[in-house]
Design a protein around this motif. Structure first.
Motif, mmCIF file in Angstrom:
data_model
loop_
_atom_site.group_PDB
_atom_site.id
_atom_site.type_symbol
_atom_site.label_atom_id
_atom_site.label_comp_id
_atom_site.label_asym_id
_atom_site.label_seq_id
_atom_site.Cartn_x
_atom_site.Cartn_y
_atom_site.Cartn_z
ATOM 1 N N PRO A 172 0.283 5.048 -4.177
ATOM 2 C CA PRO A 172 -0.309 4.438 -5.656
ATOM 3 C C PRO A 172 -1.434 5.004 -6.048
ATOM 4 N N LYS A 173 -1.493 6.432 -5.877
ATOM 5 C CA LYS A 173 -2.690 7.213 -6.282
ATOM 6 C C LYS A 173 -2.321 8.562 -6.368
ATOM 7 N N ARG A 174 -3.363 9.514 -6.749
ATOM 8 C CA ARG A 174 -2.765 11.029 -7.014
ATOM 9 C C ARG A 174 -3.493 11.578 -5.631
ATOM 10 N N GLU A 210 0.881 -1.240 -0.135
ATOM 11 C CA GLU A 210 0.158 -0.029 0.123
ATOM 12 C C GLU A 210 0.769 1.046 -0.108
#
Length: 251
Positions: free
Chosen positions: A76-78, A61
């Motif tokens: 792993p995301k904006r 994560e």
């Protein structure tokens, strides 16, 4: 923390303007940080096939890559600008190309058409290549980032205020504006940062989680304040008007 953004198309002098602003702020003994928004859909530091990419694909994560001279934490995301700024403690944060936040802005441009495309009430200065041709535009100063950088940073010191929260007006309208409107009024000189009680030194209760201050609208401040005061007034040692500190740890 004071934040502001610099907007402009490629080759308009945006990065040069930011470089010289940072150097001049550092010269004035401020701590400075930056955020660069990359408008390229395929951009990724974590490339397919690398070890960190394999970790992420396996389900990690949060991935950290640590080298001899830098440490990169890969989400792993904006992340939102608000989430990113929680990692920052500097006096000034300059944001290149960031548009999704409530902050004063500087526009860089080649010509007036580019200025008009980005111009709004949050713009307090114009710079970049256009400064070789104009000294002001529609009442806004146009300042050369190379030959007149001290004047540009003087204006930054004057105009850029402590970061405002980003609550909708229906959540908090104590100052009579929403957060963006208040920022505009501050830039116009018709309001002060102190008109917002959230995050201000005069706020009578603050909440920190892992040393990060959590903004609270006045309604929530009042609930938390009354709950704490209601308990401690029954304890020996309580003094009205004194400072209280409550620390809570979860196990």
């Amino acid at each position: 923390m004071r934040i502001f953004a610099v907007h402009g198309i490629t080759q308009s002098g945006k990065t040069t303007t930011i470089e010289n602003i940072i150097k001049q702020l550092k010269k004035r003994r401020y701590s400075v940080a930056s955020i660069k928004d990359i408008h390229y859909e395929k951009f990724a530091i974590d490339q397919e096939g690398t070890n960190t990419h394999r970790h992420r694909m396996a389900g990690s994560e949060l991935v950290t890559a640590r080298g001899y001279y830098e440490t990169d934490i890969l989400f792993p995301k904006r992340l939102s600008v608000e989430s990113i700024l929680r990692f920052y403690t500097q006096d000034y944060v300059v944001m290149e190309g960031v548009i999704d936040t409530n902050a004063p802005k500087i526009i860089t441009a080649h010509g007036t058409e580019e200025i008009d495309e980005k111009l709004d009430d949050t713009v307090f200065a114009i710079s970049g290549r256009i400064s070789n041709e104009l000294k002001q535009y529609k009442g806004i100063p146009v300042i050369n980032p190379i030959t007149d950088i001290e004047r540009l940073v003087d204006l930054i010191e004057e105009k850029v205020y402590e970061k405002l929260p980003e609550f909708p007006k229906e959540c908090c309208d104590v100052c009579g504006y929403n957060c963006r409107e208040l920022g505009i009024e501050i830039l116009k000189g018709k309001a002060k940062r102190e008109d917002c009680m959230i995050g201000h030194e005069n706020q009578n209760i603050k909440l920190f989680i892992n040393n990060q201050e959590i903004p609270m609208v006045p309604f929530v401040q009042k609930i938390l304040y009354n709950a704490v005061i209601g308990v401690v007034t029954e304890l020996d040692g309580y003094q009205k008007g004194g400072n209280l500190m409550v620390k809570v740890g979860e196990r």
